[in-house]
Design an enzyme around this catalytic site. Structure first.
Site, PDB file in Angstrom:
ATOM      1  N   GLN A  21      10.675   3.320   4.001  1.00 18.26           N
ATOM      2  CA  GLN A  21      10.304   4.735   3.994  1.00 18.26           C
ATOM      3  C   GLN A  21       9.174   4.987   4.987  1.00 18.26           C
ATOM      4  OE1 GLN A  21       9.994   6.128   0.017  1.00 18.26           O
ATOM      5  NE2 GLN A  21       9.088   8.091   0.540  1.00 18.26           N
ATOM      6  N   GLN A  73      10.249  -6.339  -7.000  1.00 19.71           N
ATOM      7  CA  GLN A  73       9.663  -5.810  -5.763  1.00 19.71           C
ATOM      8  C   GLN A  73       8.933  -4.490  -5.972  1.00 19.71           C
ATOM      9  OE1 GLN A  73      11.213  -2.957  -3.303  1.00 19.71           O
ATOM     10  NE2 GLN A  73      11.927  -4.370  -1.729  1.00 19.71           N
ATOM     11  N   SER A 124      10.472  -3.313   2.074  1.00 25.75           N
ATOM     12  CA  SER A 124      10.503  -2.415   0.924  1.00 25.75           C
ATOM     13  C   SER A 124      11.912  -1.846   0.731  1.00 25.75           C
ATOM     14  CB  SER A 124       9.454  -1.314   1.110  1.00 25.75           C
ATOM     15  OG  SER A 124       9.325  -0.513  -0.048  1.00 25.75           O
ATOM     16  N   LEU A 125      12.082  -0.539   0.879  1.00 26.03           N
ATOM     17  CA  LEU A 125      13.403   0.087   0.789  1.00 26.03           C
ATOM     18  C   LEU A 125      14.424  -0.626   1.666  1.00 26.03           C
ATOM     19  CD1 LEU A 125      15.456   2.510   0.464  1.00 26.03           C
ATOM     20  CD2 LEU A 125      14.228   3.576   2.365  1.00 26.03           C
ATOM     21  N   HIS A 147       4.656  -0.117  -4.902  1.00 24.12           N
ATOM     22  CA  HIS A 147       4.373  -1.549  -4.974  1.00 24.12           C
ATOM     23  C   HIS A 147       3.060  -1.839  -5.702  1.00 24.12           C
ATOM     24  CE1 HIS A 147       7.833  -2.297  -2.482  1.00 24.12           C
ATOM     25  NE2 HIS A 147       7.399  -1.392  -1.627  1.00 24.12           N
ATOM     26  N   ARG A 166      16.590   4.548  -7.263  1.00 28.39           N
ATOM     27  CA  ARG A 166      15.231   4.060  -7.004  1.00 28.39           C
ATOM     28  C   ARG A 166      14.321   5.217  -6.592  1.00 28.39           C
ATOM     29  NH1 ARG A 166      12.328   2.003  -2.312  1.00 28.39           N
ATOM     30  NH2 ARG A 166      11.183   0.065  -2.767  1.00 28.39           N
TER      31      ARG A 166
END
Length: 296
Positions: free
Chosen positions: A9, A245, A86-87, A196, A111
């Protein structure tokens, strides 16, 4: 060996993917399928929306995922390992055929919505810290945090660049201490929440339920995951790491170093932006055997 890497993102921009939609039949089919799966025309927002529309979490995450996966699908290059920031880990799993496209998109949307709800429950934010060692940032986060106000390292992006995440007051207090400790910059980011971090626990539980209902396959190549920075090929391990994660830091520096140790000599960023190219260039600085580029 060639590694494909996928951004997270923040890489989005208006107009992303429009060239692929107009020039590639397979890409167009996936864009159209995404519109149907999501129940709204994400392509309209991606191609001609406003920055504000594209910044909505329910749009941003599917948009970056969609663009990244289609970039990889349109490529004829071979790759021997994948990773995502991440994503981007969801994009990497689709590229490695551990997830099919439709299931990947559904999970990314689940998510995004779960994270949005978690953000609304607790005022929180993130900040980029430039110019300090990881240990210094970690220690100051521990000093500032208490049971009511939490701030933790969230993204270990590259040497000298670490993103922290937590309650607004705790992040602001940590930024002041980090500046006093010699940080070149301690910049609060324009994000909707503390990604996170432990504040994402409600989203983690919701995402876990969706992941457990989804079929994962053995990937065709090793997938390096943010949770432990290691390569994984077992579907159950991959699922559990993907769940963890959400409340754990992205160990990108360690992840890239592990990929290089396993033989990666070329990193190719698939998707919008060039953020990962910059990070990997700094992680591998001085290593002339490693090249980094985007997938045009």
């Amino acid at each position: 060996m060639k590694a494909y890497v996928f951004p997270g993102q923040g890489a989005q921009f208006v107009g992303m993917g429009k060239d692929l939609y107009e020039s590639n039949v397979e890409a167009k089919a996936l864009f159209d399928e995404a519109d149907q799966i999501l129940g709204y025309k994400i392509t309209d927002i991606m191609f001609a929306g406003t920055d504000e529309e594209l910044k909505q979490t329910k749009v941003t995450q599917p948009a970056v995922f969609l663009h990244s996966v289609i970039c990889a699908n349109c490529s004829t290059e071979e790759y021997e390992m994948v990773a995502g920031h991440s994503l981007g880990e969801f994009s990497a799993l689709v590229a490695a055929k551990a997830l099919d496209f439709a299931d990947g998109l559904k999970l990314v949307y689940a998510r995004a919505m779960a994270m949005q709800k978690a953000c609304e429950k607790s005022p929180s934010t993130m900040a980029a810290i430039i110019g300090l060692s990881d240990e210094t940032v970690e220690n100051i986060c521990k000093e500032v945090s208490d049971k009511n106000n939490v701030v933790v390292p969230a993204n270990y992006n590259c040497p000298g660049q670490l993103v922290i995440s937590g309650n607004i007051d705790a992040v602001n207090a940590a930024c002041e201490k980090l500046k006093a400790a010699g940080a070149k910059r301690a910049l609060v980011l324009k994000v909707g929440g503390a990604f996170h971090s432990p504040l994402m626990e409600p989203a983690r539980a919701e995402l876990a339920a969706a992941i457990e209902k989804t079929d994962f396959n053995k990937p065709v190549c090793p997938v390096y995951q943010n949770y432990d920075a290691k390569a994984h090929e077992d579907p159950e391990e991959i699922k559990q790491n993907l769940i963890a994660q959400l409340t754990s830091p992205v160990r990108w520096t360690e992840e890239v170093n592990n990929m290089v140790a396993a033989g990666a000599t070329e990193f190719v960023e698939c998707g919008p932006g060039k953020a990962l190219q910059g990070m990997i260039g700094r992680i591998c600085k001085g290593n002339e055997s490693v090249s980094v580029r985007g997938l045009e």
